[in-house]
Design a protein around this motif. Sequence first.
Motif, mmCIF file in Angstrom:
data_model
loop_
_atom_site.group_PDB
_atom_site.id
_atom_site.type_symbol
_atom_site.label_atom_id
_atom_site.label_comp_id
_atom_site.label_asym_id
_atom_site.label_seq_id
_atom_site.Cartn_x
_atom_site.Cartn_y
_atom_site.Cartn_z
ATOM 1 N N VAL A 40 0.754 -5.568 3.320
ATOM 2 C CA VAL A 40 0.802 -4.751 4.512
ATOM 3 C C VAL A 40 -0.526 -4.029 4.679
ATOM 4 C CG1 VAL A 40 3.292 -4.421 4.486
ATOM 5 C CG2 VAL A 40 1.847 -2.807 3.265
ATOM 6 N N ASN A 41 -0.894 -3.761 5.930
ATOM 7 C CA ASN A 41 -2.118 -3.017 6.182
ATOM 8 C C ASN A 41 -1.827 -1.512 6.164
ATOM 9 O OD1 ASN A 41 -0.969 -2.378 8.658
ATOM 10 N ND2 ASN A 41 -2.152 -3.935 9.770
ATOM 11 N N ALA A 42 -2.867 -0.715 6.413
ATOM 12 C CA ALA A 42 -2.723 0.740 6.330
ATOM 13 C C ALA A 42 -1.685 1.258 7.319
ATOM 14 C CB ALA A 42 -4.078 1.407 6.571
ATOM 15 N N GLY A 43 -1.511 0.536 8.401
ATOM 16 C CA GLY A 43 -0.524 0.956 9.391
ATOM 17 C C GLY A 43 0.885 0.492 9.086
ATOM 18 N N GLY A 44 1.034 -0.251 7.979
ATOM 19 C CA GLY A 44 2.371 -0.706 7.592
ATOM 20 C C GLY A 44 2.784 -2.027 8.195
ATOM 21 N N THR A 45 1.869 -2.694 8.895
ATOM 22 C CA THR A 45 2.198 -3.991 9.487
ATOM 23 C C THR A 45 1.996 -5.093 8.453
ATOM 24 O OG1 THR A 45 1.514 -3.241 11.667
ATOM 25 C CG2 THR A 45 1.631 -5.621 11.323
ATOM 26 N N SER A 46 2.989 -5.982 8.357
ATOM 27 C CA SER A 46 2.905 -7.047 7.363
ATOM 28 C C SER A 46 1.874 -8.099 7.769
ATOM 29 C CB SER A 46 4.269 -7.700 7.206
ATOM 30 O OG SER A 46 4.172 -8.847 6.397
ATOM 31 N N ALA A 55 0.956 -2.641 -5.145
ATOM 32 C CA ALA A 55 0.589 -2.988 -3.775
ATOM 33 C C ALA A 55 -0.012 -1.788 -3.067
ATOM 34 C CB ALA A 55 1.819 -3.476 -3.008
ATOM 35 N N THR A 56 -0.795 -2.088 -2.061
ATOM 36 C CA THR A 56 -1.297 -1.058 -1.158
ATOM 37 C C THR A 56 -0.240 -0.825 -0.097
ATOM 38 O OG1 THR A 56 -3.551 -1.851 -1.518
ATOM 39 C CG2 THR A 56 -3.160 -0.449 0.403
ATOM 40 N N GLY A 57 0.101 0.424 0.128
ATOM 41 C CA GLY A 57 1.104 0.714 1.136
ATOM 42 C C GLY A 57 2.505 0.445 0.635
#
Lengths: 114, 117
Positions: B95-101, B27-29
Amino acid sequence: EAGVAQSPRYKIIEKRQSVAFWCNPISGHATLYWYQQILGQGPKLLIQFQNNGVVDDSQLPKDRFSAERLKGVDSTLKIQPAKLEDSAVYLCASSWDVGNTEAFFGQGTRLTVV
Amino acid sequence: GDSVTQMEGPVTLSEEAFLTINCTYTATGYPSLFWYVQYPGEGLQLLLKATKADDKGSNKGFEATYRKETTSFHLEKGSVQVSDSAVYFCASDGVNAGGTSYGKLTFGQGTILTVHP
C-alpha cells in the motif's frame, strides 16, 4: 465463470534455450500478474500489468525475461536464454483492478531447465 | 521492503486436531492480509482475508485475526480434516502512503499441512 488459463502446464528445456508461457485472465479483469514460484518458496512477483500497461516490473530480470499484454487481455512471458536457476512454477493471476487485491490464480506452468 | 514470515513446516496432524500456522509481516502502512491455499495439483486459491486491524477473516472453518500490535495474522482451525491437507501461504499487499493498494502480493514461504485419519 472460467478461471485463469495457462499453457503449457509443463515444459522441459535445455539451458540457453528460449521458452514462452501464455496466460488468459478472467474476462473483464484489468490487472494481470506473473509470479515465479521456486520450489520451497512463496510466489514472487515478476511483473504486473494494468490493461496493456506495465505497473511494476522491478523484479523482472530484464536481460533475459520479457512480457507483454497486447490488447490488454492475453499475456505472454518469455525467457531467452534460460538458465538452470529459472526452473520454477510460473503463475499467472488476474484481478478486477489494481486496487482490488483478490487475485485469482491459474494452475501455473512448471518449467524445468536441464 | 515488505516481507512475510511463516512458521517452519511441514505440519503433520491427526484428524480433528487443532491447527495454528503462524504468520508475521513487515510492511509500510497498513496492508491487507491474506491466506491462500494450494491443494495438490491445483492453483492457489484465496482462503480468507482481512483488510484492517482487528478484522477477522473466516472461511471453511479457518479463521485469522489481523493484529497490528504484533504484526501477525495467524491461521487457526479448531478441527482439521484429511481434506485440509495442502500448502498454506500467508500474504500481504503493498500500500502507498495514502493507503491505496498497489495490488502486488508478498508471500511467505508456505507451510505444508498433512492431516492423517
